[in-house]
Enzyme design. Structure first.
Site, PDB file in Angstrom:
ATOM      1  N   ARG A  89      11.406  -6.149   4.421  1.00 50.73           N
ATOM      2  CA  ARG A  89      11.185  -4.694   4.355  1.00 50.73           C
ATOM      3  C   ARG A  89      12.238  -3.970   5.194  1.00 50.73           C
ATOM      4  O   ARG A  89      12.512  -4.348   6.327  1.00 50.73           O
ATOM      5  CB  ARG A  89       9.783  -4.355   4.871  1.00 50.73           C
ATOM      6  CG  ARG A  89       9.571  -2.857   5.015  1.00 50.73           C
ATOM      7  CD  ARG A  89       8.138  -2.443   4.952  1.00 50.73           C
ATOM      8  NE  ARG A  89       7.321  -2.937   6.048  1.00 50.73           N
ATOM      9  CZ  ARG A  89       6.013  -2.727   6.142  1.00 50.73           C
ATOM     10  NH1 ARG A  89       5.369  -2.053   5.205  1.00 50.73           N
ATOM     11  NH2 ARG A  89       5.334  -3.206   7.162  1.00 50.73           N
ATOM     12  N   ARG A 122      -0.428  -9.325  13.358  1.00 48.04           N
ATOM     13  CA  ARG A 122      -0.974  -8.235  12.536  1.00 48.04           C
ATOM     14  C   ARG A 122      -1.856  -8.784  11.422  1.00 48.04           C
ATOM     15  O   ARG A 122      -2.856  -8.175  11.049  1.00 48.04           O
ATOM     16  CB  ARG A 122       0.165  -7.386  11.955  1.00 48.04           C
ATOM     17  CG  ARG A 122       0.886  -6.594  13.030  1.00 48.04           C
ATOM     18  CD  ARG A 122       2.129  -5.941  12.500  1.00 48.04           C
ATOM     19  NE  ARG A 122       1.839  -4.888  11.554  1.00 48.04           N
ATOM     20  CZ  ARG A 122       2.729  -4.375  10.708  1.00 48.04           C
ATOM     21  NH1 ARG A 122       3.962  -4.831  10.703  1.00 48.04           N
ATOM     22  NH2 ARG A 122       2.390  -3.415   9.892  1.00 48.04           N
ATOM     23  N   LYS A 175       0.833  -1.208   0.000  1.00 50.70           N
ATOM     24  CA  LYS A 175       0.000   0.000   0.000  1.00 50.70           C
ATOM     25  C   LYS A 175       0.863   1.251   0.000  1.00 50.70           C
ATOM     26  O   LYS A 175       0.647   2.172  -0.771  1.00 50.70           O
ATOM     27  CB  LYS A 175      -0.916   0.037   1.245  1.00 50.70           C
ATOM     28  CG  LYS A 175      -1.851  -1.131   1.377  1.00 50.70           C
ATOM     29  CD  LYS A 175      -2.726  -1.008   2.625  1.00 50.70           C
ATOM     30  CE  LYS A 175      -1.958  -1.044   3.921  1.00 50.70           C
ATOM     31  NZ  LYS A 175      -1.275  -2.307   4.189  1.00 50.70           N
ATOM     32  N   ARG A 232      11.613  -2.735  10.888  1.00 54.70           N
ATOM     33  CA  ARG A 232      10.680  -2.226  11.893  1.00 54.70           C
ATOM     34  C   ARG A 232      10.439  -3.292  12.954  1.00 54.70           C
ATOM     35  O   ARG A 232      10.334  -4.474  12.627  1.00 54.70           O
ATOM     36  CB  ARG A 232       9.345  -1.877  11.224  1.00 54.70           C
ATOM     37  CG  ARG A 232       9.285  -0.473  10.689  1.00 54.70           C
ATOM     38  CD  ARG A 232       8.122  -0.248   9.757  1.00 54.70           C
ATOM     39  NE  ARG A 232       6.829  -0.703  10.254  1.00 54.70           N
ATOM     40  CZ  ARG A 232       5.688  -0.568   9.549  1.00 54.70           C
ATOM     41  NH1 ARG A 232       5.706   0.002   8.352  1.00 54.70           N
ATOM     42  NH2 ARG A 232       4.560  -1.001  10.029  1.00 54.70           N
ATOM     43  N   ARG A 254      -9.019   1.475   8.954  1.00 51.47           N
ATOM     44  CA  ARG A 254      -8.645   0.087   9.215  1.00 51.47           C
ATOM     45  C   ARG A 254      -9.747  -0.667   9.942  1.00 51.47           C
ATOM     46  O   ARG A 254      -9.587  -1.849  10.219  1.00 51.47           O
ATOM     47  CB  ARG A 254      -7.393   0.064  10.080  1.00 51.47           C
ATOM     48  CG  ARG A 254      -6.132  -0.361   9.305  1.00 51.47           C
ATOM     49  CD  ARG A 254      -4.987  -0.302  10.271  1.00 51.47           C
ATOM     50  NE  ARG A 254      -3.843  -1.038   9.877  1.00 51.47           N
ATOM     51  CZ  ARG A 254      -2.727  -0.481   9.409  1.00 51.47           C
ATOM     52  NH1 ARG A 254      -2.654   0.808   9.190  1.00 51.47           N
ATOM     53  NH2 ARG A 254      -1.684  -1.233   9.151  1.00 51.47           N
TER      54      ARG A 254
HETATM   55  P1  ADP Z   1       2.304  -1.782   3.234  1.00 54.10           P
HETATM   56  O1  ADP Z   1       2.353  -0.289   3.137  1.00 54.10           O
HETATM   57  O2  ADP Z   1       1.080  -2.373   2.581  1.00 54.10           O
HETATM   58  O3  ADP Z   1       2.500  -2.302   4.619  1.00 54.10           O
HETATM   59  P2  ADP Z   1       4.853  -1.668   1.774  1.00 54.10           P
HETATM   60  O4  ADP Z   1       4.510  -0.761   0.639  1.00 54.10           O
HETATM   61  O5  ADP Z   1       5.707  -1.119   2.853  1.00 54.10           O
HETATM   62  O6  ADP Z   1       3.523  -2.353   2.384  1.00 54.10           O
HETATM   63  O7  ADP Z   1       5.532  -2.977   1.155  1.00 54.10           O
HETATM   64  C1  ADP Z   1       5.941  -4.065   1.994  1.00 54.10           C
HETATM   65  C2  ADP Z   1       7.295  -4.599   1.521  1.00 54.10           C
HETATM   66  O8  ADP Z   1       7.146  -5.215   0.235  1.00 54.10           O
HETATM   67  C3  ADP Z   1       8.351  -3.510   1.341  1.00 54.10           C
HETATM   68  O9  ADP Z   1       9.608  -4.050   1.686  1.00 54.10           O
HETATM   69  C4  ADP Z   1       8.279  -3.175  -0.148  1.00 54.10           C
HETATM   70  O10 ADP Z   1       9.524  -2.671  -0.616  1.00 54.10           O
HETATM   71  C5  ADP Z   1       7.944  -4.541  -0.748  1.00 54.10           C
HETATM   72  N1  ADP Z   1       7.095  -4.440  -1.950  1.00 54.10           N
HETATM   73  C6  ADP Z   1       6.124  -3.531  -2.212  1.00 54.10           C
HETATM   74  N2  ADP Z   1       5.538  -3.784  -3.405  1.00 54.10           N
HETATM   75  C7  ADP Z   1       6.154  -4.896  -3.908  1.00 54.10           C
HETATM   76  C8  ADP Z   1       5.988  -5.684  -5.094  1.00 54.10           C
HETATM   77  N3  ADP Z   1       5.070  -5.368  -6.011  1.00 54.10           N
HETATM   78  N4  ADP Z   1       6.785  -6.767  -5.251  1.00 54.10           N
HETATM   79  C9  ADP Z   1       7.692  -7.100  -4.302  1.00 54.10           C
HETATM   80  N5  ADP Z   1       7.906  -6.408  -3.162  1.00 54.10           N
HETATM   81  C10 ADP Z   1       7.138  -5.320  -2.963  1.00 54.10           C
HETATM   82  P1  AMP Z   2       1.342   0.652   9.039  1.00 51.74           P
HETATM   83  O1  AMP Z   2       2.546   1.517   8.912  1.00 51.74           O
HETATM   84  O2  AMP Z   2       0.180   1.129   8.215  1.00 51.74           O
HETATM   85  O3  AMP Z   2       1.660  -0.819   8.793  1.00 51.74           O
HETATM   86  O4  AMP Z   2       0.850   0.771  10.552  1.00 51.74           O
HETATM   87  C1  AMP Z   2       1.668   0.350  11.637  1.00 51.74           C
HETATM   88  C2  AMP Z   2       0.823   0.207  12.902  1.00 51.74           C
HETATM   89  O5  AMP Z   2       0.267   1.488  13.256  1.00 51.74           O
HETATM   90  C3  AMP Z   2      -0.370  -0.724  12.801  1.00 51.74           C
HETATM   91  O6  AMP Z   2      -0.020  -2.096  13.016  1.00 51.74           O
HETATM   92  C4  AMP Z   2      -1.269  -0.175  13.917  1.00 51.74           C
HETATM   93  O7  AMP Z   2      -0.820  -0.568  15.203  1.00 51.74           O
HETATM   94  C5  AMP Z   2      -1.040   1.325  13.812  1.00 51.74           C
HETATM   95  N1  AMP Z   2      -2.015   1.962  12.883  1.00 51.74           N
HETATM   96  C6  AMP Z   2      -1.750   2.567  11.703  1.00 51.74           C
HETATM   97  N2  AMP Z   2      -2.867   3.030  11.130  1.00 51.74           N
HETATM   98  C7  AMP Z   2      -3.885   2.688  11.973  1.00 51.74           C
HETATM   99  C8  AMP Z   2      -5.299   2.857  11.941  1.00 51.74           C
HETATM  100  N3  AMP Z   2      -5.915   3.469  10.913  1.00 51.74           N
HETATM  101  N4  AMP Z   2      -6.019   2.372  12.974  1.00 51.74           N
HETATM  102  C9  AMP Z   2      -5.434   1.757  14.011  1.00 51.74           C
HETATM  103  N5  AMP Z   2      -4.115   1.546  14.102  1.00 51.74           N
HETATM  104  C10 AMP Z   2      -3.342   2.009  13.099  1.00 51.74           C
END
Ligand code: ADP
Ligand code: AMP
Length: 214
Positions: A127, A171, A13, A160, A88
């Site tokens: 990541r 999660r 995302k 992270r 969420r």
């Molecule tokens: P989210 O925001 O949904 O938690 P991220 O955008 O941070 O996810 O992506 C999660 C991990 O997957 C990161 O390490 C990112 O670089 C990697 N990633 C994102 N899109 C792709 C893809 N299309 N193919 C492979 N790896 C990806």
């Molecule tokens: P993210 O970076 O989106 O993966 O979010 C990391 C963490 O932040 C999540 O696992 C939740 O603990 C908290 N968080 C982020 N956005 C929300 C939301 N909209 N509602 C509740 N918790 C959130």
């Protein structure tokens, strides 16, 4: 253009939201990034949020909704925004609708980035996030140009705490229980669009652009 990114943690995302924000010159609003910035700055909100984040739980709705609704007041939101990680829960989605309806607004695209759970654990384990600017990489799929150094600002990269496998499993469960119902919610509003998030990052982006530019 008002867009919501839906999908499991690690579905991509944030990666896609940043690209959309750059292409359409709209802000990328990530509640996760906002909480992490608050934790880094030692604010009261950060201290409260950290307790939940460290356990892989959602931060309570009452700590999230006002934060986002206030953010919309910023002039940079006039042309729209990409919401990443919000809403969420169904109560968050309803609160968002209520706030938008007051201004005669609504969400135009809820884009669900689909990635099966089996891929998520490796996505999260690989990541790496910049300690300074929050840019994200993947050790195998999207590596930084120099090992352990951010391409954007040159600072160090970290895994992270909540991306460690034991927390990721939690999660994912939380996602299925509390966030996945949003797919039906936005389907019911006629604004749900799905993309295959297992494709290469640039292909996923092309698929999303083709959806929003119809
Ligand atoms: P989210 O925001 O949904 O938690 P991220 O955008 O941070 O996810 O992506 C999660 C991990 O997957 C990161 O390490 C990112 O670089 C990697 N990633 C994102 N899109 C792709 C893809 N299309 N193919 C492979 N790896 C990806
Ligand atoms: P993210 O970076 O989106 O993966 O979010 C990391 C963490 O932040 C999540 O696992 C939740 O603990 C908290 N968080 C982020 N956005 C929300 C939301 N909209 N509602 C509740 N918790 C959130």
């Amino acid at each position: 253009m008002k867009i919501i990114m839906l999908g499991a943690p690690g579905a991509g995302k944030g990666t896609q939201a940043k690209k959309l924000a750059a292409k359409y010159d709209i802000p990328h609003i990530s509640t996760g990034d906002i909480f992490r910035a608050n934790i880094k700055n030692g604010t009261e909100l950060g201290q409260k949020a950290k307790v939940y984040m460290d356990q892989g739980l959602l931060v309570p709705d009452e700590l999230v909704v006002d934060l986002v609704v206030d953010r919309f007041k910023n002039p940079d939101c006039e042309k729209g925004y990409v919401l990443d990680g919000f809403p969420r829960t169904i109560p968050q989605a309803k609160a968002l609708d209520e706030a938008l309806t007051k201004n005669g607004d609504s969400i135009e695209y809820a884009i669900n980035v689909e990635v099966p759970d089996s891929n998520i654990i490796s996505r999260m384990a690989g990541r790496r996030a910049c300690v300074n600017c929050g840019a994200t990489y993947h050790l195998e799929h999207i590596p930084p140009k120099k090992e352990n150094e951010c391409d954007v600002c040159g600072k160090g990269l970290i895994l992270r705490d909540d991306d460690k496998p034991e927390t990721v499993e939690k999660r994912l469960n939380v996602y299925h229980e509390q966030t996945q119902p949003l797919i039906d919610y936005y389907q019911g509003k006629g604004v749900l669009f799905e993309v295959d998030g297992t494709k290469d990052m640039d292909e996923v982006f092309t698929d999303i652009v083709n959806l929003v530019e119809v």
